[in-house]
Design a protein around this motif. Structure first.
Motif, short mmCIF file in Angstrom:
data_model
loop_
_atom_site.label_atom_id
_atom_site.label_comp_id
_atom_site.label_asym_id
_atom_site.label_seq_id
_atom_site.Cartn_x
_atom_site.Cartn_y
_atom_site.Cartn_z
N GLN A 401 9.61 8.24 8.75
CA GLN A 401 10.11 7.41 9.94
C GLN A 401 11.49 7.71 10.15
O GLN A 401 11.84 7.64 11.27
N ASP B 81 -2.24 -2.92 3.24
CA ASP B 81 -1.76 -2.33 4.49
C ASP B 81 -2.99 -1.04 4.86
O ASP B 81 -3.38 -1.05 6.07
N ILE B 85 -5.67 -0.60 7.90
CA ILE B 85 -6.21 0.62 8.71
C ILE B 85 -7.37 1.16 8.45
O ILE B 85 -7.94 1.71 9.53
N PHE B 168 3.70 9.43 15.61
CA PHE B 168 3.32 7.75 15.06
C PHE B 168 2.33 7.10 15.92
O PHE B 168 1.60 6.24 15.42
N SER B 169 2.26 7.07 17.15
CA SER B 169 1.49 6.48 18.12
C SER B 169 0.21 7.18 18.14
O SER B 169 -0.96 6.64 18.75
N LEU B 172 -3.34 7.93 14.60
CA LEU B 172 -4.43 7.22 14.27
C LEU B 172 -5.94 7.49 15.17
O LEU B 172 -6.81 7.94 14.96
N LYS B 258 0.57 5.85 8.39
CA LYS B 258 -0.36 5.38 9.69
C LYS B 258 -1.70 5.81 9.66
O LYS B 258 -2.55 5.10 10.11
N THR B 259 -1.65 6.77 8.59
CA THR B 259 -3.53 7.11 8.53
C THR B 259 -3.96 7.01 7.10
O THR B 259 -4.92 7.70 6.78
#
Lengths: 425, 306, 277
Positions: A401, B81, B85, B168-169, B172, B258-259
């Protein structure tokens, strides 16, 4: 159907026979010396290293008819899962090739044998104490460290030349790295490509440049200490990427080897990567591509954390003494030099490093790479029991991040230290 | 043997129940022993593990701890979390995959030329070993020398290369696309087999009545495929929820978690940190939740009426 | 007529789009396997290699055990496919046709076995196979694959069996045929597409399976193809892509041949005939 059954039965019978055959060896066919066969699971990767390792095994087998070693090819990708299951099932190979970061857990779990009574004094003296520390716990030695890697800066020689950069001296300071990267950044090209898809290992290993500790204490009682020293490397990388804009931010999301095509194509003037990448560059870079390895990076020192490859023996192994003898043999300078040269890694013993230097003439960056190996030593995080969990669940996402410019350094520091509280309870 | 098995009465006849049971058991026999030993027993062991503090280690004692693991799990927000996902991933992959595969299966069932070749080619993703699939897609989506970015830039759809798996976007969605790709053949071939099993006379009769293609699809194809659709989508759902090998090689759970699929999370817990008991507890939670979810989906099928 | 040919054209276009999506990666894999390392790392990728370079194939074939691995994988996959079909057909028939108490139990087992993380099963499984002398043997792996493909086979096949009209069997029963004979001569032919789909699934999951094989097979002579392929993947994301691509192309070909052979038999068409006749 019938055929299949017959085949299955036949196969079953063969296996039973083979098993019996194996047993008769142990029973002793009248000879006074017990003859043993050891399974050596090797993770040698490059063709040259596989050949060198097999040669070591063949030489050993010729000289030691009573301790035969069988070469079994393993792979880095799956070795951890395989070992966990094999330890649980009691079928681990007699000689286990792995790396120190991976075996720390196995040491804590009691799966590995203490080799200190078995390894020869010669082997013990050949490796520096800082490296022995990475495979020891409470005065016991659980592996022989064989090869090391360090993070080095590879540079496009032509680009350096046209930007008027000459890299000489024993070390390259981080300020110089940033300055050079800036000079090399122009016209859509970036000074530096840095594959930090898995950032934690790099951050912690290079953090030693600035004396970053990350942890205080060991085992379960360790405390996370995230201060200026620990955030120095991340901050500098972040500044190069987002203030100087001399690191391609896309490269920060790639793996170490994925940035290489951009390096060959001149998109990046320099890349920072594990030194083993040299082998790949040599293999796949266009013939006209000129490259070099810059001197070791220096913060307050050129120290980096050592994560050597290792050879260990399972605690429940039946032939620990014989296995240790083979490890002693493997650790001989000419053998270590041969495998190190193949995988482009730094041997842990000075004698073997000298042999590599002699064999390669220090070319293709070997001189700088070998120099960087002298300063590798144990870092505090290597004796922290829950480090792997902190690494996966806390540090890696937090660094990612930060490197994607989604949080600031203060938030990164807070996440790293608060996260430790979460996973270590 | 055959003589004793002769059942003159139709099976649904209630009077024949004990006999039917005996017959059923005979038919089960060849499967029983291997399944009990190699699947049921290890499964029970695995499920029970969730109620212990089993850890990796030599001569480590394992104690029964009741619901301790579950208590800890409730507070583990990282696990939840990843669960969230997992749900997004599972539903997207399963639904999109089903729609795409149904379309393809209908096409492959149509009387087109070269359909034999097309059927074989449609199975390509299946034929590629999983290790290779993941590495292959990493190369296809590579920002500097991958063909996907090359094409996008040539078509002026993007001005700068995108690292689909690292951003990041996009991470996934990108792994979802790969997930769809990998599972397509499986779903397609099952649906195709189902389509092949539909009685042609139904269509002939409908055509005589002047039913449109659409109404044939809606009134014949879908109802006739129902059992197969329910079977394959429920399996797809389970498998997708369970899959982690692919994503592990593609992104290792990154960027920034994220994944991080739940199975990847449980896998790490067991194999990387050696907490077998806790990992098994995660497995138990997943079993309960997925089966609870499927229960509604499969109500009819699970009820023991034939 | 015009609209019909229009529809046809659209159908062909749709098929082509699907095939490009599904097949392009293989094309890229083949092309990559023919590239030299230099060309492979080039920043301007091209679908056709500029110079055909077969060295990846020689490297892959020189690799210890690739051919051996192919033959091991082939044996294991074929045996487990045959076993699964033999075992699954009667059970799925019983599941679809009888209201036995075994039915909810079996369906429960099918679901749990698919949901519970397999990685946690491996260790108990290993402990059972060892005293039976089935670790490190091909029959051991075959049986494990059989048992673990079975849930899928049963789940799918009972769906297909349920779709077979009951009247056909009842007619056979009236004719005095025994249960087994009914299954073999009436149900099986009608199930052909379902059986073939199941066979393909079992074959491919055995062909591609990695983890059980990794744990169960230690003898280098017994290693299966995926284990041999893993050898080209190194630490920290290093991959010897050229030889890996070449070896994967070689590994993909047998399954595609198998598919080509089987899919031709996928058509049933028997059903309508049987009912009519």
């Amino acid at each position: 159907m019938k055929k299949v059954l017959t085949a299955l039965l036949a196969a079953g019978a063969l296996v039973t026979l083979a098993a019996c055959g194996g047993n008769s060896d142990d029973g002793g066919s009248g000879s006074s010396n017990e003859k043993v066969t050891l399974k050596f699971q090797s993770l040698a990767f490059q063709k040259t290293t596989v050949a060198a390792t097999k040669k070591i095994v063949a030489d050993w087998n010729a000289a030691n008819p009573n301790i035969q070693v069988e070469y079994v090819q393993g792979s880095w990708d799956s070795v951890h899962d395989q070992l966990v299951t094999q330890f649980q099932g009691g079928t681990a190979p007699d000689i286990i090739h792995d790396e120190s970061a991976d075996i720390t857990g196995f040491i804590n779990q009691g799966y590995l044998a203490d080799l200190s009574p078995y390894l020869s004094q010669e082997t013990k003296d050949a490796v520096s104490q800082g490296v022995w520390d990475t495979v020891s716990k409470d005065g016991k030695v659980y592996a022989a460290p064989t090869l090391l890697q360090s993070y080095v800066v590879f540079a496009n020689s032509a680009a350096l030349k046209s930007a008027g950069i000459t890299a000489t001296g024993d070390s390259l300071s981080w300020d110089d790295l940033a300055a050079d990267a800036k000079k090399l950044t122009a016209g859509g090209k970036y000074g530096l490509g840095w594959g930090l898809k898995s950032p934690t290992a790099t951050m912690l290993n290079l953090g030693a440049n600035f004396d970053a500790k990350f942890f205080d204490g060991s085992g379960k009682d360790a405390k996370a200490t995230i201060g200026d020293a620990e955030l120095e490397v991340p901050k500098r990388i972040h500044a190069m990427a987002y203030d100087d804009k001399s690191i391609d931010p896309t490269s920060l999301t790639l793996s170490g080897t994925d940035v290489l095509p951009g390096f060959y194509a001149g998109k990046y003037g320099m890349v920072v990567a594990g030194n083993y990448v040299a082998q790949q560059i040599l293999q796949e870079a266009p013939k006209t591509f000129q490259w070099e390895v810059l001197p070791p990076l220096k913060g307050t020192s050129t120290k980096q954390a050592a994560n050597p490859q290792t050879l260990s023996v399972p605690a429940e192994g039946k032939h620990i003494e014989q296995s240790a003898k083979f490890i002693d043999y493997y650790m001989k300078a000419e053998n270590l030099a041969a495998v190190g040269q193949g995988d482009w890694l730094i041997p842990t013993t000075q004698a073997a490093r000298d042999a590599v230097l002699k064999a390669t003439g220090g070319k293709n960056g070997w001189q700088q790479i070998l120099a960087s190996g002298a300063e590798l030593t144990k870092a505090p995080f290597q004796s922290v029991e829950n480090y792997p969990q902190w690494k996966d669940q806390i540090a890696t996402p937090a660094f990612q991040q930060y490197l994607a410019n989604k949080t600031d350094a203060a938030a990164l520091g807070k996440k790293l230290s608060d996260g430790w509280g979460q996973v270590n309870n | 043997m055959t003589a004793t098995l002769t059942a003159p009465a139709p099976v649904k006849n209630k009077g024949g129940k004990p006999k039917a049971n005996r017959e059923a058991i005979l038919l089960f026999l060849p499967a029983l022993l291997p399944v009990l030993i190699l699947s049921v027993y290890p499964l029970i062991r695995g499920i029970a593990l969730g109620f212990t503090d089993a850890r990796a280690g030599l001569h480590v004692e394992t104690n029964f701890v009741g619901f301790d693991n579950f208590g800890k799990l409730v507070q583990n927000h990282l696990f939840w979390d990843s669960f969230r996902i997992g749900v997004i991933w599972t539903l997207s992959v399963t639904i999109l995959q089903f729609v795409a595969a149904l379309g393809l299966a209908l096409l492959l069932n149509a009387n087109l030329r070269f359909r034999g070749v097309a059927r074989t080619l449609a199975l390509i993703p299946w034929a590629m070993p999983p290790v290779v699939v993941a590495i292959m897609w990493r190369l296809l989506l590579h920002p500097t020398n991958g063909p996907v970015n090359e094409v996008l830039q040539k078509l002026n759809l993007t001005d700068h290369p995108i690292n689909f798996l690292g951003d990041f976007s996009t991470a996934l969605p990108a792994v979802i696309v790969v997930g769809i790709w990998v599972g397509m053949p499986m779903t397609t071939i099952t649906l195709l087999a189902g389509l092949q099993g539909i009685d042609r006379t139904l269509y002939e009769a409908a055509a005589v009545d002047g039913a449109s293609t659409w109404s044939q699809f809606w009134n014949i194809t879908l109802p006739q495929l129902r059992t197969v659709i329910v079977a394959i989508t429920s399996l797809d759902m389970i498998w997708n929820f369970n899959s982690f090998g692919l994503v592990y090689v593609l992104t290792a759970g990154g960027p920034g978690g994220k994944t991080m699929l739940p199975m990847l999370f449980a896998y790490n817990e067991a194999f990387r940190y050696g907490n077998f008991g806790m990992a098994a507890a995660m497995g138990d939670v997943m079993v309960v939740i997925i089966i609870g979810f499927l229960f509604f989906y499969l109500r009819n099928r699970l009820r023991s009426e034939a | 007529m015009r609209t019909r040919s229009g529809v046809r054209a659209l159908q062909y276009i749709a098929v082509i789009c699907y095939l490009v999506f599904l097949g392009f990666p293989l094309l890229w894999l083949i092309s990559s396997s023919l590239k030299s390392p230099q060309e492979f790392a080039s920043i301007t990728p091209s679908l056709l290699p500029k110079h055909f370079d077969l060295s990846n194939y020689t490297d892959a074939l020189n690799e210890q055990g690739l051919v051996r691995g192919l033959s091991n994988s082939l044996q294991i996959s074929i045996y487990s496919t045959i076993l699964v079909l033999i075992v699954a057909l009667p059970v799925s028939y019983a599941l679809a046709r009888f209201r036995s108490r075994l039915r909810p139990l079996t369906n429960g087992w099918i679901l749990v076995s698919q949901v519970f993380p397999v990685i946690l099963i491996v260790i108990p499984l290993f402990m059972i196979l060892r005293p039976l002398h089935l670790t490190n043997t091909i029959p051991g792996v075959v049986i494990v694959y059989m048992v673990w493909s079975l849930p899928f086979a049963l789940w799918m096949l009972q769906g297909y069996v349920a779709a077979v009209p009951r009247e056909l069997e009842e007619a056979a029963s009236v004719d005095g045929a025994g249960r087994i004979r009914t299954i073999v001569s009436i149900v099986m032919p009608l199930l052909r597409p379902g059986l073939i789909a199941t066979a393909m699934f079992t074959f491919i999951s055995a062909w591609n399976e990695f983890f059980f094989a990794l744990v169960l097979l230690q003898d280098p002579q017994l290693k299966t193809l995926p284990l041999v392929l893993a050898r080209f993947v190194g630490a920290e994301g290093q991959v010897q892509f050229g030889p890996l691509a070449a070896a994967s192309v070689l590994a993909t070909v047998p399954s595609l041949v198998f598919f080509a052979f089987l899919q031709r038999r996928l058509t049933s068409g028997l059903l309508s005939g049987a009912v009519k006749g």
